[in-house]
Design a protein around this motif. Structure first.
Motif, PDB file in Angstrom:
ATOM      1  N   PRO A 122       0.843  -1.206   0.000  1.00 22.74           N
ATOM      2  CA  PRO A 122       0.000   0.000   0.000  1.00 22.74           C
ATOM      3  C   PRO A 122       0.876   1.253   0.000  1.00 22.74           C
ATOM      4  O   PRO A 122       2.001   1.245   0.505  1.00 22.74           O
ATOM      5  N   LEU A 123       0.355   2.324  -0.562  1.00 19.27           N
ATOM      6  CA  LEU A 123       1.093   3.577  -0.611  1.00 19.27           C
ATOM      7  C   LEU A 123       1.186   4.186   0.784  1.00 19.27           C
ATOM      8  O   LEU A 123       0.219   4.159   1.539  1.00 19.27           O
ATOM      9  N   PRO A 124       2.334   4.751   1.129  1.00 15.45           N
ATOM     10  CA  PRO A 124       2.462   5.402   2.437  1.00 15.45           C
ATOM     11  C   PRO A 124       1.723   6.740   2.437  1.00 15.45           C
ATOM     12  O   PRO A 124       1.355   7.249   1.375  1.00 15.45           O
ATOM     13  N   PRO A 125       1.513   7.333   3.599  1.00 17.89           N
ATOM     14  CA  PRO A 125       0.914   8.670   3.631  1.00 17.89           C
ATOM     15  C   PRO A 125       1.778   9.631   2.816  1.00 17.89           C
ATOM     16  O   PRO A 125       3.006   9.596   2.884  1.00 17.89           O
ATOM     17  N   THR A 126       1.119  10.473   2.042  1.00 13.42           N
ATOM     18  CA  THR A 126       1.851  11.339   1.125  1.00 13.42           C
ATOM     19  C   THR A 126       1.121  12.647   0.892  1.00 13.42           C
ATOM     20  O   THR A 126      -0.087  12.732   1.103  1.00 13.42           O
ATOM     21  N   ARG A 127       1.868  13.648   0.444  1.00 14.39           N
ATOM     22  CA  ARG A 127       1.270  14.936   0.073  1.00 14.39           C
ATOM     23  C   ARG A 127       0.838  14.934  -1.391  1.00 14.39           C
ATOM     24  O   ARG A 127       0.245  15.899  -1.873  1.00 14.39           O
ATOM     25  N   LEU A 128       1.172  13.876  -2.100  1.00 15.16           N
ATOM     26  CA  LEU A 128       0.747  13.743  -3.492  1.00 15.16           C
ATOM     27  C   LEU A 128      -0.769  13.602  -3.523  1.00 15.16           C
ATOM     28  O   LEU A 128      -1.343  12.887  -2.697  1.00 15.16           O
ATOM     29  N   SER A 129      -1.398  14.274  -4.463  1.00 12.27           N
ATOM     30  CA  SER A 129      -2.849  14.210  -4.560  1.00 12.27           C
ATOM     31  C   SER A 129      -3.262  14.421  -6.012  1.00 12.27           C
ATOM     32  O   SER A 129      -2.484  14.958  -6.814  1.00 12.27           O
ATOM     33  N   PRO A 130      -4.471  13.994  -6.381  1.00 15.97           N
ATOM     34  CA  PRO A 130      -4.923  14.214  -7.754  1.00 15.97           C
ATOM     35  C   PRO A 130      -4.889  15.699  -8.118  1.00 15.97           C
ATOM     36  O   PRO A 130      -5.276  16.559  -7.331  1.00 15.97           O
ATOM     37  N   GLY A 131      -4.345  15.980  -9.287  1.00 17.73           N
ATOM     38  CA  GLY A 131      -4.217  17.352  -9.759  1.00 17.73           C
ATOM     39  C   GLY A 131      -2.846  17.945  -9.504  1.00 17.73           C
ATOM     40  O   GLY A 131      -2.492  18.973 -10.065  1.00 17.73           O
ATOM     41  N   ALA A 132      -2.051  17.297  -8.662  1.00 13.33           N
ATOM     42  CA  ALA A 132      -0.712  17.809  -8.348  1.00 13.33           C
ATOM     43  C   ALA A 132       0.243  17.526  -9.503  1.00 13.33           C
ATOM     44  O   ALA A 132       0.157  16.492 -10.165  1.00 13.33           O
ATOM     45  N   MET A 133       1.165  18.443  -9.702  1.00 14.71           N
ATOM     46  CA  MET A 133       2.210  18.264 -10.710  1.00 14.71           C
ATOM     47  C   MET A 133       3.350  17.484 -10.070  1.00 14.71           C
ATOM     48  O   MET A 133       3.717  17.732  -8.921  1.00 14.71           O
ATOM     49  N   ALA A 134       3.915  16.536 -10.816  1.00 15.02           N
ATOM     50  CA  ALA A 134       5.001  15.713 -10.304  1.00 15.02           C
ATOM     51  C   ALA A 134       5.984  15.442 -11.425  1.00 15.02           C
ATOM     52  O   ALA A 134       5.735  15.766 -12.587  1.00 15.02           O
ATOM     53  N   THR A 135       7.103  14.865 -11.046  1.00 12.73           N
ATOM     54  CA  THR A 135       8.092  14.450 -12.039  1.00 12.73           C
ATOM     55  C   THR A 135       8.372  12.969 -11.823  1.00 12.73           C
ATOM     56  O   THR A 135       8.496  12.510 -10.679  1.00 12.73           O
ATOM     57  N   LEU A 136       8.427  12.209 -12.905  1.00 12.36           N
ATOM     58  CA  LEU A 136       8.685  10.779 -12.855  1.00 12.36           C
ATOM     59  C   LEU A 136      10.023  10.533 -13.532  1.00 12.36           C
ATOM     60  O   LEU A 136      10.257  11.007 -14.640  1.00 12.36           O
ATOM     61  N   ARG A 137      10.891   9.791 -12.842  1.00 16.06           N
ATOM     62  CA  ARG A 137      12.230   9.530 -13.372  1.00 16.06           C
ATOM     63  C   ARG A 137      12.703   8.167 -12.886  1.00 16.06           C
ATOM     64  O   ARG A 137      12.189   7.646 -11.888  1.00 16.06           O
ATOM     65  N   PRO A 138      13.691   7.592 -13.583  1.00 11.41           N
ATOM     66  CA  PRO A 138      14.297   6.370 -13.053  1.00 11.41           C
ATOM     67  C   PRO A 138      14.967   6.671 -11.715  1.00 11.41           C
ATOM     68  O   PRO A 138      15.491   7.769 -11.514  1.00 11.41           O
ATOM     69  N   ALA A 139      14.964   5.733 -10.800  1.00 14.67           N
ATOM     70  CA  ALA A 139      15.515   5.951  -9.463  1.00 14.67           C
ATOM     71  C   ALA A 139      16.988   6.343  -9.516  1.00 14.67           C
ATOM     72  O   ALA A 139      17.454   7.104  -8.674  1.00 14.67           O
ATOM     73  N   ALA A 140      17.723   5.857 -10.510  1.00 17.31           N
ATOM     74  CA  ALA A 140      19.151   6.154 -10.610  1.00 17.31           C
ATOM     75  C   ALA A 140      19.431   7.510 -11.254  1.00 17.31           C
ATOM     76  O   ALA A 140      20.548   8.015 -11.166  1.00 17.31           O
ATOM     77  N   ALA A 141      18.437   8.137 -11.871  1.00 15.40           N
ATOM     78  CA  ALA A 141      18.639   9.408 -12.585  1.00 15.40           C
ATOM     79  C   ALA A 141      18.627  10.583 -11.613  1.00 15.40           C
ATOM     80  O   ALA A 141      18.111  10.493 -10.500  1.00 15.40           O
ATOM     81  N   ALA A 142      19.194  11.693 -12.068  1.00 14.50           N
ATOM     82  CA  ALA A 142      19.202  12.921 -11.264  1.00 14.50           C
ATOM     83  C   ALA A 142      17.788  13.464 -11.135  1.00 14.50           C
ATOM     84  O   ALA A 142      16.931  13.217 -11.989  1.00 14.50           O
ATOM     85  N   ALA A 143      17.550  14.240 -10.090  1.00 20.47           N
ATOM     86  CA  ALA A 143      16.216  14.782  -9.825  1.00 20.47           C
ATOM     87  C   ALA A 143      15.715  15.662 -10.959  1.00 20.47           C
ATOM     88  O   ALA A 143      14.523  15.719 -11.238  1.00 20.47           O
ATOM     89  N   ALA A 144      16.610  16.362 -11.643  1.00 19.03           N
ATOM     90  CA  ALA A 144      16.205  17.276 -12.723  1.00 19.03           C
ATOM     91  C   ALA A 144      15.908  16.539 -14.027  1.00 19.03           C
ATOM     92  O   ALA A 144      15.414  17.143 -14.971  1.00 19.03           O
TER      93      ALA A 144
END
Length: 189
Positions: A122-144
């Motif tokens: 199950p997903l942990p408690p998070t501030r992510l919510s529908p409508g929020a902007m996010a970035t998806l990347r490989p775990a090994a890649a830089a945040a940018a």
């Protein structure tokens, strides 16, 4: 406005206008006419000053919003660069070790991915919510290096994100990390 008009009429009476002292009908008309013009010009000047004040206040408000937007952006970027993955997840700013459960075509040809934590936890408690902007990347890649997406659904063990265009395969190499971005929607409205 009535105070300004009354003050204008009182000023005209105090000027010692001969026509107002004689009480002639045409004299009374000229006194009231001159006091009306004095009052309306005073009111117009006050209205212009009020409009200028409102314009200055609104301009300052927009400046403050822009500063707040920059500060929020800098804070989120600094957190993503300085904190380890576990701490970001503990604070609800990111989810790590995600895998792609399904890929679909969404409305207007957008790409929609359903993501799940490895092990179907199950997903942990998070501030992510529908409508929020996010970035998806490989775990090994830089945040940018992530691709920008919008979170469209959040369930107990899965979440769905939507992209304008599906990122390349190298950008979706599992395990994936989903990080919350600063939200510009509030500022654009």
């Amino acid at each position: 406005k009535s105070t300004v008009f009354a003050a204008g009429r009182h000023r005209a009476d105090m000027c010692g206008d001969a026509s107002s002292a004689s009480g002639a009908a045409d004299g009374e008309a000229s006194t009231s006419s001159s006091s009306f013009h004095a009052a309306s010009s005073t009111t117009a000047a006050a209205g212009t000053a009020g409009d200028a004040f409102q314009d200055a206040l609104l301009a300052r408000f927009h400046e403050c919003l822009a500063l707040e937007r920059q500060a929020e952006r800098a804070e989120v970027d600094a957190l993503h660069e300085s904190l380890p993955a576990k701490e970001l997840e503990r604070r609800g700013l990111a989810l790590h070790r995600l895998r792609i459960l399904s890929t679909e075509t969404a409305l207007f040809g957008r790409a929609q991915l359903t993501l799940q934590l490895s092990g179907a936890r199950p997903l942990p408690p998070t501030r992510l919510s529908p409508g929020a902007m996010a970035t998806l990347r490989p775990a090994a890649a830089a945040a940018a290096a992530g691709s920008t997406c919008t979170i469209t659904a959040l369930r107990a063990s899965t979440l769905t994100v939507t992209f304008e265009e599906l990122p390349g395969e190298e950008e979706l190499a599992e395990p994936l990390t989903l990080s919350l971005l600063h939200n510009d929607v509030t500022y654009r409205r």
